[in-house]
Design an enzyme around this catalytic site. Structure first.
Site, PDB file in Angstrom:
ATOM      1  N   ASP A  55      34.181 -55.421 104.554  1.00  0.00           N
ATOM      2  CA  ASP A  55      33.034 -54.674 105.074  1.00  0.00           C
ATOM      3  C   ASP A  55      33.484 -53.219 105.193  1.00  0.00           C
ATOM      4  OD1 ASP A  55      31.051 -53.397 106.491  1.00  0.00           O
ATOM      5  OD2 ASP A  55      30.930 -54.892 108.083  1.00  0.00           O
ATOM      6  N   ASN A  79      30.285 -47.716  95.701  1.00  0.00           N
ATOM      7  CA  ASN A  79      28.953 -48.204  95.356  1.00  0.00           C
ATOM      8  C   ASN A  79      28.286 -48.962  96.491  1.00  0.00           C
ATOM      9  OD1 ASN A  79      26.803 -49.340  93.357  1.00  0.00           O
ATOM     10  ND2 ASN A  79      27.787 -51.162  94.185  1.00  0.00           N
ATOM     11  N   TYR A 145      17.599 -43.730 104.606  1.00  0.00           N
ATOM     12  CA  TYR A 145      18.353 -43.994 103.377  1.00  0.00           C
ATOM     13  C   TYR A 145      18.496 -42.716 102.545  1.00  0.00           C
ATOM     14  CZ  TYR A 145      19.284 -45.654  98.635  1.00  0.00           C
ATOM     15  OH  TYR A 145      19.806 -45.840  97.376  1.00  0.00           O
ATOM     16  N   GLY A 146      17.382 -42.023 102.322  1.00  0.00           N
ATOM     17  CA  GLY A 146      17.440 -40.779 101.564  1.00  0.00           C
ATOM     18  C   GLY A 146      18.298 -39.734 102.257  1.00  0.00           C
ATOM     19  N   ALA A 147      18.198 -39.665 103.579  1.00  0.00           N
ATOM     20  CA  ALA A 147      19.010 -38.714 104.340  1.00  0.00           C
ATOM     21  C   ALA A 147      20.488 -39.035 104.193  1.00  0.00           C
ATOM     22  CB  ALA A 147      18.602 -38.744 105.810  1.00  0.00           C
ATOM     23  N   ALA A 148      20.833 -40.322 104.218  1.00  0.00           N
ATOM     24  CA  ALA A 148      22.231 -40.719 104.076  1.00  0.00           C
ATOM     25  C   ALA A 148      22.766 -40.362 102.696  1.00  0.00           C
ATOM     26  CB  ALA A 148      22.374 -42.218 104.325  1.00  0.00           C
ATOM     27  N   LYS A 149      21.963 -40.573 101.667  1.00  0.00           N
ATOM     28  CA  LYS A 149      22.405 -40.240 100.317  1.00  0.00           C
ATOM     29  C   LYS A 149      22.506 -38.721 100.122  1.00  0.00           C
ATOM     30  CE  LYS A 149      22.861 -44.368  98.495  1.00  0.00           C
ATOM     31  NZ  LYS A 149      24.204 -44.901  98.138  1.00  0.00           N
ATOM     32  N   ILE A 178      16.049 -48.397  89.099  1.00  0.00           N
ATOM     33  CA  ILE A 178      16.887 -49.259  88.267  1.00  0.00           C
ATOM     34  C   ILE A 178      16.384 -50.696  88.403  1.00  0.00           C
ATOM     35  CG2 ILE A 178      19.214 -50.092  87.796  1.00  0.00           C
ATOM     36  CD1 ILE A 178      18.872 -47.104  87.303  1.00  0.00           C
TER      37      ILE A 178
END
Length: 241
Positions: A55, A79, A145-149, A178
């Site tokens: 983890d 990834n 999620y977008g903020a983290a990326k 994808i």
């Protein structure tokens, strides 16, 4: 000479495609994730892929992993991650929102940072670190999620400057839509899928192999002067100038 490749989140989708791409070209690959069964499926029929449970958001789990890793790692592919909101219970109170936001940061940013720090002393000169980003970082979508990326891409710039003097590159591959992964947990409607495909210039969804090929390029001798960059692989959905 074969290289040693560490692919986190290598049990499914993009991670599996990346691991198998390197293995099929003669590299020794270690795939990690929280569940052993999918990792073993990635390794099936390929003697040069070794599955290890970890983890990557947990420092203790990473410390245990280190004891099982070789002393030299040529390529690290961060990834592991995904939109954790897709697995969360729907709740509107502030405490739940905080937990959900932090879960995305842990899965997609903190885990990559912890993993890179953990193996830093084993990263070999002439090697590469490749992060898996997302089109959501540029489109302002995906919530936490977008903020983290987006944070991952910013952090990667600093990482590239730290690793550059050691002849190690650090880049982000940013996929668009994808197909052939479990990213959406079967929650993507046909209508939404058609919209995502129609938004691309190529008129098709991306595939895990599209991403695997790009990751392999960034880890190849041909990309030695590319670092601190985000390479978009989205079929032209989100362009640059």
């Amino acid at each position: 000479m074969s290289r040693t490749i560490l692919v986190t989140g290598g049990g499914t989708g993009i991670g599996r495609a990346v691991a198998q791409h390197f293995a099929d070209r003669g590299d020794d690959v270690i795939v990690t994730g929280r569940r052993l069964a999918p990792l073993e499926e990635t390794a099936a029929g390929r003697e040069t892929i070794r599955p290890l449970v970890c983890d990557h958001t947990d420092p203790a789990s990473l410390t245990e992993l280190l004891a099982r890793l070789p002393e030299r790692i040529d390529v690290l592919v961060n990834n592991a991650g995904g939109n954790t909101d897709l697995d969360a219970d729907v709740a509107t109170d502030l405490a739940s929102y905080a937990r959900s936001f932090r879960a995305n940061l842990d899965a997609n940013l903190v885990g990559a940072a912890l993993t890179t720090r953990a193996v830093d002393g084993r990263l070999a000169a002439g090697g590469a670190v490749v992060q898996l980003g997302s089109i959501a970082a540029d489109q302002g979508s995906g919530g936490a999620y977008g903020a983290a990326k987006a944070g991952l891409a910013s952090w990667n710039i600093g990482l590239s400057r730290e690793l550059g003097p050691r002849d190690i590159t650090a880049n982000v591959v940013s996929p668009g839509y994808i197909a052939g992964t479990d990213f959406f947990r079967d929650q993507l409607t046909d209508e939404r899928r058609d919209q995502l495909v129609a938004a691309s210039a190529t008129g098709r969804p991306g595939s895990p192999d599209d991403i695997a090929g790009t990751v392999a390029f960034l880890a190849s001798p041909a990309a030695r002067h590319i670092t601190g960059q985000v390479l978009n692989v989205n079929g032209g959905t989100c362009g640059t100038r």
